[in-house]
Design an enzyme around this catalytic site. Structure first.
Site, mmCIF file in Angstrom:
data_model
loop_
_atom_site.group_PDB
_atom_site.id
_atom_site.type_symbol
_atom_site.label_atom_id
_atom_site.label_comp_id
_atom_site.label_asym_id
_atom_site.label_seq_id
_atom_site.Cartn_x
_atom_site.Cartn_y
_atom_site.Cartn_z
ATOM 1 N N VAL A 53 0.966 -4.120 3.717
ATOM 2 C CA VAL A 53 0.884 -5.467 4.357
ATOM 3 C C VAL A 53 2.201 -6.258 3.943
ATOM 4 C CG1 VAL A 53 -1.597 -5.655 4.437
ATOM 5 C CG2 VAL A 53 -0.439 -6.192 2.479
ATOM 6 N N TYR A 56 -2.730 -1.730 -10.414
ATOM 7 C CA TYR A 56 -2.739 -1.624 -9.079
ATOM 8 C C TYR A 56 -1.805 -2.900 -8.463
ATOM 9 C CZ TYR A 56 -4.208 -1.865 -4.419
ATOM 10 O OH TYR A 56 -4.413 -1.948 -3.070
ATOM 11 N N LYS A 99 0.827 3.626 -2.973
ATOM 12 C CA LYS A 99 -0.311 4.451 -3.340
ATOM 13 C C LYS A 99 0.008 5.786 -3.095
ATOM 14 C CE LYS A 99 -3.407 0.910 -1.186
ATOM 15 N NZ LYS A 99 -4.340 0.498 -0.173
ATOM 16 N N SER A 156 0.746 -1.249 -0.104
ATOM 17 C CA SER A 156 -0.103 -0.036 0.173
ATOM 18 C C SER A 156 0.815 1.266 0.076
ATOM 19 C CB SER A 156 -0.890 0.002 1.255
ATOM 20 O OG SER A 156 -2.035 -0.719 0.840
ATOM 21 N N TYR A 198 -4.899 3.561 8.152
ATOM 22 C CA TYR A 198 -6.337 3.033 7.933
ATOM 23 C C TYR A 198 -6.772 3.344 9.250
ATOM 24 C CZ TYR A 198 -3.939 1.095 4.055
ATOM 25 O OH TYR A 198 -3.175 0.721 2.909
HETATM 26 O O1 DON Z 1 -4.887 -4.622 -2.217
HETATM 27 C C1 DON Z 1 -4.164 -5.230 -1.406
HETATM 28 O O2 DON Z 1 -4.748 -6.031 -0.396
HETATM 29 C C2 DON Z 1 -2.838 -5.218 -1.098
HETATM 30 N N1 DON Z 1 -2.107 -5.479 -2.471
HETATM 31 C C3 DON Z 1 -2.301 -3.756 -0.450
HETATM 32 C C4 DON Z 1 -2.898 -3.875 0.872
HETATM 33 C C5 DON Z 1 -1.976 -3.123 1.767
HETATM 34 O O3 DON Z 1 -0.761 -3.009 1.568
HETATM 35 C C6 DON Z 1 -2.970 -2.518 3.027
HETATM 36 N N2 DON Z 1 -1.989 -1.821 3.661
HETATM 37 N N3 DON Z 1 -1.815 -2.096 5.029
#
Ligand code: DON
Length: 342
Positions: free
Chosen positions: A295, A225, A104, A101, A277
């Protein structure tokens, strides 16, 4: 006359003592403030890292994307880029992990550069959230809450101009530029894993296509993405990204090609209200700095006009934030009085 002179000398001494006193009080204030800029040393980073080395046991490595579950839970790294652009790193500094994330932020920067802030935020909000990163919040009846939760992020990436893989390549190129590391690339296996299991993300993509927010004939924009999330970086790269946004988009070596204080203000404000978040509010209370987690176990932090911080430890808390990473940031912030609101 002599008596007058004696009074006058005594009075001068009194005035002098007052001004000395006020200097001392002022100096004390200055000394307290200057702890903000107390030099960050490798020893101090090592001390903080060692204190938190076993914190990973309190969390869990993400496995909802199967490839992520293969990460070594014990890996840990801590990096700071100081005000003058000096890089200090400790722990598993060469260990690569996926940016997830945190990418982003870069997509937001590129989309706003190309389309303008108004056009991007006509399609999404500036809102914070009490919802997890992959929540459909607001989507059925309105616009994504912000560009950092998945829905808004998928939309942001789809706004980057160019067919096919071009949007992703722009993000990769910008990350290579910010980190001055042309070897950075994405992990094909994590990408495939994201693509195979990213049904919620696919659902959001199609809802936004249905409502006209996303214009696309195929899933290439969604794949961009997934690819941007699969870019592999190190804690040091994250510290350089934090530094970049902390310094009006100036690179750690002083390069000002993309200098833009409007963009850095926008990105940092979103980091503060949504970067962690649903934990963002409590995080702002405790750490008080714009931060962004992924993540993959990384967190980047921007200390405005001062430093960038990058941490890595793949074991996550229930919000999807690195447990040991968060603790290391908190310890550094407390040690050096970095909290914006202190
Ligand atoms: O879209 C997703 O679920 C992952 N590729 C990225 C999510 C993410 O890193 C949320 N962060 N804490």
């Amino acid at each position: 006359m002599k008596k007058n002179k004696t009074y006058s000398i005594l009075f001068s001494l009194f005035v002098m003592s007052l001004s000395i006193n006020s200097t001392v009080i002022f100096a004390q204030t200055t000394v307290q403030k200057s702890t903000n800029t107390k030099e960050i040393t490798k020893n101090k980073l090592t001390e903080i890292l060692e204190k938190n080395r076993t914190a990973y046991t309190k969390g869990k490595v993400a496995d909802y994307i199967p490839e992520l579950g293969k990460m070594d839970a014990k890996a840990i790294a801590f990096s700071v880029v100081t005000e003058k652009g000096k890089v200090i790193s400790v722990g598993d500094t060469n260990k690569k992990f996926t940016i997830q994330s945190i990418s982003k932020l870069i997509a937001l920067m590129i989309a706003v550069n190309e389309k303008g802030e108004k056009n991007v935020f006509d399609k999404m909000g500036y809102y914070g959230t009490d919802k997890p990163f992959n929540h459909f919040a607001n989507l059925e009846s309105g616009k994504p809450l912000n560009p950092l939760m998945n829905a808004g992020a998928i939309l942001t990436t789809s706004l980057i101009e160019g067919e096919g893989e071009v949007g992703f390549q722009k993000i990769l190129k910008m990350i290579r530029y910010i980190t001055k590391n042309d070897l950075i690339d994405y992990s094909k296996s994590v990408y495939e894993s994201e693509k195979e299991t990213g049904h919620r993300n696919r659902g959001m993509f199609y809802i936004m296509k249905n409502s006209g927010l996303i214009e696309a004939n195929d899933e290439e924009k969604l794949n961009n993405y997934f690819k941007q999330c699969s870019i592999e970086i190190t804690a040091e790269d994250l510290a350089k990204i934090g530094y970049f946004f902390a310094h009006q988009c100036t690179r750690f070596d002083g390069d000002t090609t993309y200098k833009n204080s409007e963009i850095s203000t926008l990105v940092q404000s979103q980091m503060l209200i949504a970067g962690m978040y649903e934990y963002s509010g409590e995080y702002a209370r405790r750490v008080g700095l714009p931060s962004k987690s992924g993540v993959g176990g990384g967190i980047t932090v921007a200390v405005a006009n001062e430093m960038g911080i990058g941490v890595f430890s793949p074991s996550l808390d229930t919000h999807g934030n690195s447990v040991a990473g968060y603790q290391m940031i908190l310890d550094l912030v407390n040690e050096y009085h970095l909290n914006l609101f202190e």
